[in-house]
Design an enzyme around this catalytic site. Structure first.
Site, mmCIF file in Angstrom:
data_model
loop_
_atom_site.group_PDB
_atom_site.id
_atom_site.type_symbol
_atom_site.label_atom_id
_atom_site.label_comp_id
_atom_site.label_asym_id
_atom_site.label_seq_id
_atom_site.Cartn_x
_atom_site.Cartn_y
_atom_site.Cartn_z
ATOM 1 N NE ARG A 1 -5.158 0.380 -2.622
ATOM 2 C CZ ARG A 1 -4.021 0.044 -1.208
ATOM 3 N NH1 ARG A 1 -4.064 -1.000 -0.967
ATOM 4 N NH2 ARG A 1 -5.216 0.683 -0.165
ATOM 5 C CG HIS B 1 -4.137 5.762 1.273
ATOM 6 N ND1 HIS B 1 -5.510 5.252 0.408
ATOM 7 C CD2 HIS B 1 -4.168 5.105 1.381
ATOM 8 C CE1 HIS B 1 -6.044 3.980 1.085
ATOM 9 N NE2 HIS B 1 -4.982 3.868 2.232
ATOM 10 C CD GLN C 1 -4.672 4.556 6.135
ATOM 11 O OE1 GLN C 1 -4.899 3.267 5.644
ATOM 12 N NE2 GLN C 1 -4.930 4.458 7.460
ATOM 13 C CG ASP D 1 3.085 4.767 4.517
ATOM 14 O OD1 ASP D 1 3.129 3.412 4.345
ATOM 15 O OD2 ASP D 1 3.274 5.222 3.159
ATOM 16 C CB CYS E 1 -1.356 3.909 6.400
ATOM 17 S SG CYS E 1 -0.069 4.173 5.748
ATOM 18 N NE ARG F 1 -8.613 3.019 4.814
ATOM 19 C CZ ARG F 1 -8.111 2.203 3.866
ATOM 20 N NH1 ARG F 1 -6.923 2.158 4.101
ATOM 21 N NH2 ARG F 1 -8.322 1.969 3.156
HETATM 22 N N1 NVA Z 1 2.442 4.848 0.840
HETATM 23 C C1 NVA Z 1 1.792 3.030 0.865
HETATM 24 C C2 NVA Z 1 0.881 3.336 1.677
HETATM 25 C C3 NVA Z 1 -0.144 1.728 1.601
HETATM 26 C C4 NVA Z 1 -1.596 1.637 2.075
HETATM 27 C C5 NVA Z 1 1.756 2.779 -0.570
HETATM 28 O O1 NVA Z 1 0.836 3.513 -1.501
HETATM 29 O O2 NVA Z 1 2.308 1.213 -1.217
HETATM 30 N N1 CP Z 2 -3.473 0.971 4.548
HETATM 31 C C1 CP Z 2 -4.728 0.159 3.098
HETATM 32 O O1 CP Z 2 -5.285 0.991 2.199
HETATM 33 O O2 CP Z 2 -4.013 -1.552 4.027
HETATM 34 P P1 CP Z 2 -4.074 -2.208 2.083
HETATM 35 O O3 CP Z 2 -3.246 -2.016 1.260
HETATM 36 O O4 CP Z 2 -4.072 -3.430 3.051
HETATM 37 O O5 CP Z 2 -5.466 -1.591 1.505
#
Ligand code: NVA
Ligand code: CP
Length: 301
Positions: free
Chosen positions: A102, A129, A132, A220, A260, A288
């Site tokens: 990540r 993502h 997800q 989101d 998400c 997930r």
């Molecule tokens: N768009 C959000 C998704 C989190 C799962 C982010 O990147 O923070």
């Molecule tokens: N939706 C998602 O990826 O959650 P986290 O940021 O908690 O991993």
């Protein structure tokens, strides 16, 4: 399938095969049927951003598959002190069976795959993502029985989620409707990807138009990880883009609502819509686990 870097790299059939395997793994877990198919394998999980779902579901997933997962925070790795992704990839390939990462730049994930010799899974970048969205498609299929011909609507920021939902939805044979304020549209390469799909994909700045006839309504956060400094400006730009009861009224009867997570209730989603659709949203979070186990088996099995 060697890696999962972004959904654009997968065929529609590969996506459906992952969902089928995820359904099977979910069934086996529910019925206490063990599936230790990654015994002796180790997954390294590099996190350069926070996580609840991704971290826990990957770690538990590896455990349930008979393998081990290592949590590697960039606060501890030499990556945080400037060691390159290229060298990190070549070193970790000597120890691990796979890497989940990540991070911010999609390019770093692609580089990790290019320099390393083990499977790489994208656990979220600013661009995509994919894990997800596989869970999202799995959830929609559970509720609706099929994906092809269903209408998926996304309201909000043209971010990593919007990018991956457009690609995943279209590849799965869905109609995709996206409403974003001007200046917050999905990535240009995603819009170019969608072009040949013609009317199956609509990108507009009109939430009511996008929500019309939706079978799944998705939103989101307005400020993603790394954009905390833009929160106020974004709150202004996204006023009118909340998923609430009035917007939901434009959708098809029985429309599922997905998020998400984490959610900012009262911003991108009203608290009443969130609670009325909590069953779907937390099924989505659970999925997930199942879908990532399918990904792990497919690339590392
Ligand atoms: N768009 C959000 C998704 C989190 C799962 C982010 O990147 O923070
Ligand atoms: N939706 C998602 O990826 O959650 P986290 O940021 O908690 O991993």
């Amino acid at each position: 399938m060697k890696h999962l870097l972004k959904l654009m790299d997968l065929t529609g059939d590969e996506i459906l095969a992952l969902l089928n395997l995820a359904d099977q793994l979910k069934y086996e877990r529910r019925h206490g049927i063990p599936h230790h198919r990654l015994t002796g394998k180790t997954l390294g999980m590099i996190f350069q951003k926070s996580s609840t779902r991704t971290r826990v579901s990957f770690e538990v997933g590896m455990y349930e598959l008979g393998g081990t997962a290592l949590f590697l925070s960039d606060k501890d790795l030499q990556i945080g002190r400037g060691e390159g992704v290229d060298d990190t990839a070549r070193v970790l390939s000597r120890y691990l069976s796979g890497i989940m990462i990540r991070t911010f730049a999609q390019d770093d994930v692609e580089k990790l795959a290019r320099y390393g010799s083990i499977p790489v899974i994208n656990g979220l970048t600013d661009f995509a993502h994919p894990c997800q969205v596989l869970a999202d498609l799995m959830t929609i299929r559970e509720y609706k029985g099929a994906l092809a011909g269903q209408t998926l609507c996304y309201i909000g920021d043209g971010n990593n989620m919007a990018n991956s939902l457009i690609v995943g939805g279209l590849k799965a044979g869905m109609r995709v409707r996206v409403a974003c304020p001007k200046g917050y549209e999905p990535a240009p390469e995603v819009l170019a990807f969608a072009q040949p799909y013609g009317d199956a994909c609509l990108v507009t700045d009109d939430p009511a138009l996008a929500a019309r006839g939706a079978d799944a309504l998705y939103t989101d956060v307005w400020a993603s990880m790394g954009q905390e400094g833009e929160r106020e400006a974004r709150a202004k730009a996204f006023a009118g883009y909340q998923v609430n009861m009035a917007l939901l009224a434009a959708a098809n009867p029985g429309c599922v609502v997905l998020h998400c997570l984490p959610a900012h209730k009262g911003e991108e989603i009203s608290p009443d819509v969130f609670e009325a659709h909590a069953a779907e949203i937390f099924d989505q979070a659970e999925n997930r686990l199942h879908v990532q186990k399918a990904v792990l088996l497919t690339v590392m099995g």
